[in-house]
Design a protein around this motif. Structure first.
Motif, PDB file in Angstrom:
ATOM      1  N   VAL A  61     -25.711  -7.331 -78.741  1.00  8.31           N
ATOM      2  CA  VAL A  61     -24.967  -8.514 -78.327  1.00  8.31           C
ATOM      3  C   VAL A  61     -25.746  -9.761 -78.721  1.00  8.31           C
ATOM      4  O   VAL A  61     -26.899  -9.933 -78.324  1.00  8.31           O
ATOM      5  N   VAL A  88     -21.753  -7.466 -81.157  1.00  6.81           N
ATOM      6  CA  VAL A  88     -20.922  -8.314 -80.299  1.00  6.81           C
ATOM      7  C   VAL A  88     -21.405  -9.753 -80.423  1.00  6.81           C
ATOM      8  O   VAL A  88     -22.582 -10.038 -80.189  1.00  6.81           O
ATOM      9  N   ALA A  90     -21.259 -13.426 -78.923  1.00  4.93           N
ATOM     10  CA  ALA A  90     -20.899 -14.179 -77.724  1.00  4.93           C
ATOM     11  C   ALA A  90     -21.285 -15.646 -77.869  1.00  4.93           C
ATOM     12  O   ALA A  90     -21.527 -16.336 -76.886  1.00  4.93           O
ATOM     13  N   LEU A 118     -16.800 -11.754 -77.950  1.00  2.30           N
ATOM     14  CA  LEU A 118     -16.663 -11.859 -76.503  1.00  2.30           C
ATOM     15  C   LEU A 118     -16.548 -13.340 -76.146  1.00  2.30           C
ATOM     16  O   LEU A 118     -17.462 -14.122 -76.418  1.00  2.30           O
ATOM     17  N   SER A 119     -15.413 -13.739 -75.552  1.00  2.00           N
ATOM     18  CA  SER A 119     -15.208 -15.153 -75.250  1.00  2.00           C
ATOM     19  C   SER A 119     -14.162 -15.296 -74.149  1.00  2.00           C
ATOM     20  O   SER A 119     -13.221 -14.509 -74.061  1.00  2.00           O
ATOM     21  N   THR A 135     -12.698 -12.189 -69.105  1.00  2.00           N
ATOM     22  CA  THR A 135     -13.034 -12.548 -70.483  1.00  2.00           C
ATOM     23  C   THR A 135     -12.228 -11.689 -71.437  1.00  2.00           C
ATOM     24  O   THR A 135     -11.467 -10.810 -71.022  1.00  2.00           O
ATOM     25  N   VAL A 137     -12.578  -9.388 -75.126  1.00  2.04           N
ATOM     26  CA  VAL A 137     -13.351  -8.822 -76.224  1.00  2.04           C
ATOM     27  C   VAL A 137     -12.366  -8.483 -77.331  1.00  2.04           C
ATOM     28  O   VAL A 137     -11.416  -7.735 -77.127  1.00  2.04           O
ATOM     29  N   GLN A 149     -15.565  -3.264 -73.825  1.00  2.22           N
ATOM     30  CA  GLN A 149     -14.832  -3.528 -72.583  1.00  2.22           C
ATOM     31  C   GLN A 149     -15.390  -2.673 -71.440  1.00  2.22           C
ATOM     32  O   GLN A 149     -15.649  -3.169 -70.333  1.00  2.22           O
ATOM     33  N   VAL A 159     -12.270  -7.534 -68.016  1.00  2.00           N
ATOM     34  CA  VAL A 159     -12.373  -7.674 -69.470  1.00  2.00           C
ATOM     35  C   VAL A 159     -11.092  -7.183 -70.132  1.00  2.00           C
ATOM     36  O   VAL A 159     -10.664  -6.048 -69.917  1.00  2.00           O
ATOM     37  N   THR A 161      -8.881  -6.700 -73.890  1.00  2.00           N
ATOM     38  CA  THR A 161      -9.088  -6.541 -75.326  1.00  2.00           C
ATOM     39  C   THR A 161      -8.040  -7.331 -76.100  1.00  2.00           C
ATOM     40  O   THR A 161      -6.978  -7.686 -75.575  1.00  2.00           O
ATOM     41  N   SER A 224      -9.068 -16.872 -73.779  1.00  2.00           N
ATOM     42  CA  SER A 224     -10.089 -17.425 -74.672  1.00  2.00           C
ATOM     43  C   SER A 224      -9.681 -18.764 -75.268  1.00  2.00           C
ATOM     44  O   SER A 224     -10.487 -19.407 -75.939  1.00  2.00           O
TER      45      SER A 224
END
Length: 316
Positions: A61, A88, A90, A118-119, A135, A137, A149, A159, A161, A224
């Motif tokens: 990440v 990932v 972020a 991821l946002s 959030t 992903v 996730q 989370v 998707t 997001s």
């Protein structure tokens, strides 16, 4: 490359020990008692050597500031990654030299690896306190997104998707510039009517720029996009909001950034957007005025006047 979920223990490495990287590490750590997963936090200043962590990581990440993404991605490339490692991103920003997003930098460096963005509306201090949040992903590799996730989701952190990583990333990136404008609005005590109008018209600008760059329109109405915009524009916890607020109080940009003490990505992003608007002829009046303000070409009051005096037009 397709990545399948697995019941085997997961090892995650988070790059960047700032506020966001530390919170993401804690989220995974909280889940470790329910899931077989381990997490390591790495920074350039301290910690286990990078190459040691990379060789055992299923998920890496990146939570470093935009200015450091290219350098760290290059370091990771020098050491190499296991074949199935998921990356990932972020980070919410644009590279000044290339106008690329952080995930595009990673994908260019690692074309054979799945990249997940991821946002969302994720103020680090609130999540650190255990307050509920959600959030997104997003990835073209849906299996990779589902695995990420599962790694982060909990009863306090929901989370979702998405298959539009670019739109997901641009929503979080572009709103940082808008948060500076809204901070100015609040700092000048212009009221709720003005603030509501500014946020609404800003969403139109975000969608115009974001779709031009390749994002899907629907993504910008989700967590997001609109969700992140509302969170960042309505909380003094937002560093970008604080930039605008302090400038409205009469402080200089260097003074403001020194007081905040952390990276406010909207400052760099405003400069990138200006270059992009000049090159591609994309209308972005709000971002342009933020650019002028940050570079000392206008005062906060003049920025407001410029917005109010624009030519009359239909709402669209």
């Amino acid at each position: 490359m397709q990545t399948s979920t697995t019941d085997k223990p997961l090892t995650l490495t988070v790059l960047g020990a700032g506020a966001w990287g530390s919170v993401l590490t804690e989220l995974v750590h909280r889940n470790s008692h329910r899931r077989q997963q381990n997490v390591h936090l790495w920074s350039r200043q301290h910690g286990t050597p990078l190459e040691t962590l990379l060789t055992s990581s299923n998920i890496v990440v990146s939570a470093i500031s935009m200015s450091g993404v290219a350098e760290v991605a290059s370091r990771v490339a020098q050491h190499g990654l296991p074949a199935n490692t998921i990356l990932v991103s972020a980070t919410k920003g644009l590279d000044l030299a290339t106008t690329c997003t952080a995930s595009q930098v990673w994908q260019t460096m690692f074309p054979r690896h799945p990249v997940v963005v991821l946002s969302g509306p994720n103020l680090a201090k609130e999540i650190q306190l255990g307050l509920p949040a959600a959030t997104v992903v997003a990835s073209k590799d849906e299996a990779a997104a589902r695995l990420v996730q599962q790694a982060f989701a909990s009863d306090r952190f929901r989370v979702y998707t998405n298959t539009d990583p670019l739109g997901t990333e641009l929503g979080g990136t572009l709103k940082n510039v808008i948060a500076i404008a809204v901070g100015v609005c609040d700092g000048l005590q212009l009221g709720t009517n003005a603030k509501s109008a500014l946020i609404t018209r800003s969403l139109t600008e975000i969608i115009r720029v974001g779709t031009y760059l390749g994002g899907d329109t629907e993504t910008f109405f989700g967590l997001s996009g609109l969700g992140d915009l509302l969170a960042t524009c309505n909380s003094p916890l937002s560093r970008n909001y604080q930039v605008g607020f302090k400038l409205a109080e009469g402080k200089t940009l260097p003074q403001t950034l020194a007081e905040i003490g952390e990276t406010a990505e909207g400052v760099n992003t405003a400069n990138v957007l200006y270059a992009l608007s000049q090159r591609e002829s994309i209308p972005m009046p709000i971002s342009y005025l933020v650019y002028l303000l940050l570079n000392g070409n206008i005062t906060p009051q003049q920025a407001v006047e410029a917005l109010m005096e624009r030519d009359l037009k239909a709402e669209k």
